[in-house]
Design an enzyme around this catalytic site. Structure first.
Site, PDB file in Angstrom:
ATOM      1  N   LYS A   1       0.836  -1.203   0.000  1.00 46.57           N
ATOM      2  CA  LYS A   1       0.000   0.000   0.000  1.00 46.57           C
ATOM      3  C   LYS A   1       0.871   1.253   0.000  1.00 46.57           C
ATOM      4  CE  LYS A   1      -3.931  -2.318   2.120  1.00 46.57           C
ATOM      5  NZ  LYS A   1      -4.765  -2.632   3.276  1.00 46.57           N
TER       6      LYS A   1
ATOM      7  N   GLN B   1      -4.730  -1.490   9.442  1.00 46.10           N
ATOM      8  CA  GLN B   1      -4.692  -2.821   8.834  1.00 46.10           C
ATOM      9  C   GLN B   1      -5.335  -3.840   9.774  1.00 46.10           C
ATOM     10  OE1 GLN B   1      -3.692  -3.347   5.685  1.00 46.10           O
ATOM     11  NE2 GLN B   1      -4.191  -5.515   5.818  1.00 46.10           N
TER      12      GLN B   1
ATOM     13  N   ASP C   1     -11.046   3.164   3.867  1.00 45.80           N
ATOM     14  CA  ASP C   1     -11.357   1.730   3.774  1.00 45.80           C
ATOM     15  C   ASP C   1     -12.869   1.494   3.763  1.00 45.80           C
ATOM     16  OD1 ASP C   1      -9.517  -0.311   3.466  1.00 45.80           O
ATOM     17  OD2 ASP C   1      -8.861  -0.281   5.554  1.00 45.80           O
TER      18      ASP C   1
HETATM   19  N1  GUN Z   1      -7.227  -6.836   5.984  1.00 49.93           N
HETATM   20  C1  GUN Z   1      -7.600  -7.569   4.901  1.00 49.93           C
HETATM   21  N2  GUN Z   1      -8.114  -6.777   3.953  1.00 49.93           N
HETATM   22  C2  GUN Z   1      -8.070  -5.522   4.425  1.00 49.93           C
HETATM   23  C3  GUN Z   1      -8.450  -4.255   3.886  1.00 49.93           C
HETATM   24  O1  GUN Z   1      -8.966  -4.124   2.767  1.00 49.93           O
HETATM   25  N3  GUN Z   1      -8.230  -3.185   4.692  1.00 49.93           N
HETATM   26  C4  GUN Z   1      -7.694  -3.309   5.933  1.00 49.93           C
HETATM   27  N4  GUN Z   1      -7.547  -2.204   6.652  1.00 49.93           N
HETATM   28  N5  GUN Z   1      -7.330  -4.450   6.459  1.00 49.93           N
HETATM   29  C5  GUN Z   1      -7.527  -5.553   5.693  1.00 49.93           C
END
Ligand code: GUN
Length: 291
Positions: A53, A97, A120
């Site tokens: 990311k 995350q 998100d």
């Molecule tokens: N863990 C697995 N997929 C995601 C996501 O799209 N965003 C976040 N913040 N954590 C995740």
């Protein structure tokens, strides 16, 4: 019939190019789009996602801030960081995350993110807005799936869709988005009695269960569109160590009209839509409070 393959990497590259141009335009107006990423612990998969990311931000001309905490951190420390990021006008997106270690109340952490920085789309307010078809942030993977369907002009109004999986991150939000687009949506999951019977009716299948190659050609209608959100590592056999989806690609591509591969399908679109949401957040801020 042999399905056409929907190349998520190519679409992701195109959208990321557009996002970089939007980011440049914002810089021209004195705003540097910025995403803050919080990682707690050292789960290998989460560490890779966070690294990807942050790297993707740089390529799209988006600034990123990364905050790492040990797995045994006091949740109050992370909450204090969220408060500071919420108050910081130079930060446009905040991402925590998931999953978080057991001492955290995950829903409370997600609720602590300002809704206009929740790129998100996991805050309960944004989840509610999505349910009601109101503007807000759309979670990145479902948003990426919608972009892929749109890029291929797949008709959604009146379409029979089967979503396999009911997670908060993928299954539930994609079902809402497709319902809002006029599709007739069935959500199947581990308790569904006859998955194959549901799947055989579907014009569009979205698989998001996390079970390697569980959906096979005999379950798919001829000419269906098959979107595979699963990313699984094969444990044993000749392909051990390789990635595969929830769909048995080799057999299903012989009956479907359009299919996404794994890797190189939905995966690249997830981070792309995170970048798009971050730039969108910066644009909305600029519209509210001109620099
Ligand atoms: N863990 C697995 N997929 C995601 C996501 O799209 N965003 C976040 N913040 N954590 C995740």
């Amino acid at each position: 019939m042999t399905a056409r393959i929907l190349d998520g990497k190519a679409l992701a590259d195109r959208v990321r190019g557009e996002v970089a141009l939007q980011a440049d335009a914002l810089r021209g107006q004195g705003v540097v789009p910025c995403l803050a990423v919080i990682l707690v612990g050292s789960d290998p998969a989460s560490s890779v996602y966070v690294r990807n990311k942050v790297a993707a931000c740089e390529k799209a001309h988006i600034q990123s801030l990364r905050f790492d905490y040990p797995a045994d951190v006091d949740p109050a420390t992370v909450m204090a960081r969220l408060e500071a990021l919420n108050a910081d006008d130079s930060v446009h997106g905040i991402l925590v995350q998931l999953p978080l270690p057991p001492q955290f109340d995950e829903a409370a952490v997600l609720r602590a993110i300002r809704i206009d920085k929740d790129v998100d789309g996991f805050h309960a307010e944004n989840v509610g807005r999505l349910s009601q078809g109101q503007p807000g942030f759309i979670p990145c993977t479902p948003y990426g799936v919608m972009k892929m369907l749109e890029s291929e002009n797949v008709p959604l109004s009146g379409a029979e869709v089967v979503v396999v999986g009911r997670s908060n991150i993928v299954g539930k939000p994609i079902a809402k988005l497709l319902t809002n687009a006029g599709a007739t949506v069935t959500v199947c999951h581990s308790r569904t009695r006859d998955l194959a019977a549901h799947l055989r009716r579907a014009d569009i299948v979205v698989a998001a269960v996390g079970k390697p190659r569980m959906i096979t050609a005999d379950m798919i209608r001829s000419g269906a569109v098959v979107i595979d959100v699963g990313i699984n590592r094969i444990e044993s056999g000749p392909d051990a160590g390789k990635l595969c989806g929830d769909v048995d690609f080799a057999s299903v591509r012989e009956v479907a009209a359009l299919i996404t591969p794994v890797p190189g399908g939905v995966g690249p679109m997830t981070i792309t839509m995170l970048l798009a949401n971050t730039v969108e957040s910066a644009e909305r801020r600029l519209a509210r409070e001109p620099a």
